[in-house]
Scaffold this active site. Structure first.
Site: not given
Ligand SMILES: Cc1cc2nc3c(=O)[nH]c(=O)nc-3n(C[C@H](O)[C@H](O)[C@H](O)COP(=O)(O)OP(=O)(O)OC[C@H]3O[C@@H](n4cnc5c(N)ncnc54)[C@H](O)[C@@H]3O)c2cc1C
Length: 597
Positions: A442
């Site tokens: 979120e």
């Molecule tokens: C158990 C679980 C349930 C989930 N449920 C849902 C769901 O129901 N629906 C859905 O759509 N998604 C869902 N998600 C996905 C979740 O919303 C994403 O994992 C989350 O948005 C982060 O994206 P990412 O994992 O690709 O991390 P990334 O975006 O790759 O982030 C990795 C790190 O980089 C940082 N970062 C990224 N971009 C920037 C920036 N521009 N500036 C500074 N720092 C940055 C982040 O803060 C983080 O620390 C779920 C994930 C999990 C693990």
């Protein structure tokens, strides 16, 4: 040891004395809501969650959800029956509009109930939580026809909703998503692509699953400006509106996770079998991201609440254990006898850190929900506008600080247990594992901090944050009137506010001119902003408790005296962290940029 007991006295204190449920219930559209009835509903809800849902938490963690060879998903034993009872009792619809079969209660009441549900069983709570987000989106943006077709069954919980944003290359960067949607002659779309991490994307608890899917139509602008939002039901509806033919959406796998193991986190493939899954456009093409923003505050508050809920449950376990476990001799205890560890000052410090932080979080999250109700329903336009801004500031605090504290406080609970906390059998480690996802989804907490600094501080050229700091400052006069009893709270809040002003002024004057400097300080700033907001909330609770003590019934005195004590502890021992965070906010990006890794 009881699995979990809803802290109804604490919840009622906040509802009655801090956020003024009575005035929220008096807002137009809540005329039928009587505050006393709300407390009865909460008691009944607590009984339900304590008896039926909380006992499934540990077995659910051990068993987990399982994907079967045919792509179906089986949730842990007891989940289907408990969910049916949840639907039969109508719990999911309490805070949704009556015209769609809901109870028409304030969001504040929904949030209080959600605290109990999430403490009882966070993995189970994810299903209603995602459904709630999907309903919210449809109510705001879907056509009347789509709303009437889908929302009533989602409000009862017979059908559950999901949110499909994430793809392998599109996490925080939602604009990078590539799932496709192609318009057909009959006005429907064909959806193809892969979504990952979809909570309750497939399961056996409801009759149908209504996926809300973000996708791009051909020729859509790149990035977030080219995202559209679609309803993609798992089972397409027949002419009578009943679930019929299977749509082309398949659960390809479910993730093996650190926590919330009972919540199936699915990889969903759209269009595996043919030309695509049938989807129905919500609102207009390319407006999907704008629609997401309107429901984001609600969803972020609910996730923030997960930190509060898990901390509360872990705290209850830690108190019980600390009373039972005997080790060492506390100073002053009879010679030759082991003391309960709860008699050791360091254990009491940990328990009071948990208790006071939980009370600060409950105050903030409930105030956030009450501000949402006022922002939407208050008859006065200026009040609606100021409450909207209050929501803008409180939401990153609820989400960011709430979920960070969720991890820190559940970790403290493990510390109270000692080695037995690290052993899975005692069950306390599960809360820590479950809590760890909340700072990530979120909008990661890094994104929350960027939102506060990059979007919220510049509102009205700094005027909105000036008003917010003014609200905190206005509490000083009330604290002064309260006299010596609250003097240390008053002094600590004044110091905290000075630190917050220094950091805010620096960001407004320097940081915003160099985005890198502002971004480098964003996370410490969110922490600083949150700790001071926590201190403010605790000061208000101390004031309310002091007033309530004057005419308190003998049975209530311990509650109010306890509130003054926890507020004093928080303000004297936690709030001073605020000043120590200023250098990290104002440090600039220099060293971060120069560092080599
Ligand atoms: C158990 C679980 C349930 C989930 N449920 C849902 C769901 O129901 N629906 C859905 O759509 N998604 C869902 N998600 C996905 C979740 O919303 C994403 O994992 C989350 O948005 C982060 O994206 P990412 O994992 O690709 O991390 P990334 O975006 O790759 O982030 C990795 C790190 O980089 C940082 N970062 C990224 N971009 C920037 C920036 N521009 N500036 C500074 N720092 C940055 C982040 O803060 C983080 O620390 C779920 C994930 C999990 C693990």
């Amino acid at each position: 040891m009881a699995e979990y007991t809803a802290p109804l006295r604490d919840m009622r204190f906040v509802l009655e004395h801090l956020v003024d449920l009575e005035s929220v219930a008096a807002l137009p559209s809540f005329e039928h809501v009587d505050p006393d009835a709300v407390y009865s509903v909460l008691e009944e809800n607590a009984r339900f969650m304590e008896d039926l849902v909380a006992p499934l938490n540990r077995p659910g963690d051990l068993q987990g959800s399982v994907r079967n060879d045919d792509g179906s998903v089986t949730t842990p034993e007891g989940f289907v029956a408990a969910y049916k009872a949840y639907v039969d009792a109508g719990w999911g619809g309490v805070a949704f509009p009556q015209e769609y079969g809901g109870g028409g209660f304030p969001w504040l009441v929904g949030i209080a109930m959600q605290e109990i549900l999430t403490s009882a069983n966070m993995a189970f709570s994810m299903c209603p939580l995602l459904n709630q987000g999907a309903i919210d989106m449809l109510l705001h943006h879907a056509s009347e026809e789509l709303r009437e077709t889908y929302v009533p069954k989602m409000v009862t919980g017979e059908w559950t909703g999901t949110m499909n944003l994430t793809e392998p290359q599109a996490g925080s960067d939602v604009g990078a998503l590539s799932t496709k949607a192609v318009l057909q002659d009959d006005g429907t779309y064909r959806i193809t692509g892969t979504k990952i991490f979809i909570s309750f994307g497939e399961h056996d608890m409801s009759e149908n699953i209504i996926h809300l899917v973000l996708a791009r139509v051909p020729g859509a602008p790149p990035g977030t400006k080219g995202i559209s939002c679609f309803i993609v039901p798992k089972l397409l509806l027949d002419a009578d509106g009943n679930p019929g033919e299977r749509n082309d959406v398949t659960c390809v796998s479910i993730e093996h996770k650190m926590g919330i193991k009972a919540s199936p986190t699915c990889v969903l493939s759209y269009g595996e079998q043919g030309e695509g899954a049938v989807g129905f456009l919500i609102g207009e093409e390319n407006a999907g991201m704008r629609y997401m923003f309107t429901m984001m505050n609600n969803a972020r508050l609910s996730v923030g609440l997960e930190g509060l809920s898990l901390s509360e449950r872990a705290f209850q376990m830690a108190v019980d254990y600390a009373k039972e476990r005997k080790q060492g001799r506390a100073p002053g205890a009879p010679a030759g006898e082991q003391s309960s560890i709860i008699d050791h000052p360091d254990i009491r410090r940990m328990l009071l850190t948990m208790k006071s932080s939980i009370e600060a979080l409950r105050g903030i999250t409930y105030a956030n929900a009450a501000a949402m109700d006022r922002a939407k329903h208050h008859p006065d336009e200026a009040t609606r506008a100021s409450c909207t801004e209050l929501v803008d500031f409180l939401t990153p605090v609820s989400k960011g600080w709430g979920t960070d504290l969720g991890v820190e406080l559940t970790s403290l609970a493990i510390q109270v247990f000692g080695g037995m906390g690290y052993i899975e059998e005692t069950g306390v480690a599960q809360h820590f594992r479950d809590a760890r996802i909340a700072p990530i989804y979120e909008g990661t907490n890094g994104i929350q901090a960027m939102d506060l600094v990059g979007r919220k501080l510049p509102m009205r050229a700094g005027g909105a944050v000036a008003d917010y700091l003014g609200y905190i400052e206005a509490t000083d006069a009330q604290l002064a009137e309260a006299g010596d009893e609250l003097a240390s709270i008053r002094a600590a809040l004044a110091d905290g506010l000075t630190a917050l002003r220094t950091a805010t002024d620096w960001l407004l004057a320097n940081g915003l001119s160099d985005p890198l400097d502002a971004l480098a300080g964003a996370t410490p700033y969110l922490r600083l902003f949150s700790v001071v907001t926590g201190g403010w909330t605790m000061a208000l609770q101390a004031l309310a408790a002091t007033t309530a003590l004057v005419d308190a019934a003998p049975a209530d005195k311990d509650l109010y005296e306890g509130k003054v004590l926890t507020a004093r502890f928080f303000c004297e021992q936690i709030l001073p962290q605020a000043a120590a965070l200023v250098p990290a906010v104002t440090a600039t990006n220099r060293d971060l940029a120069a560092a080599t890794f």
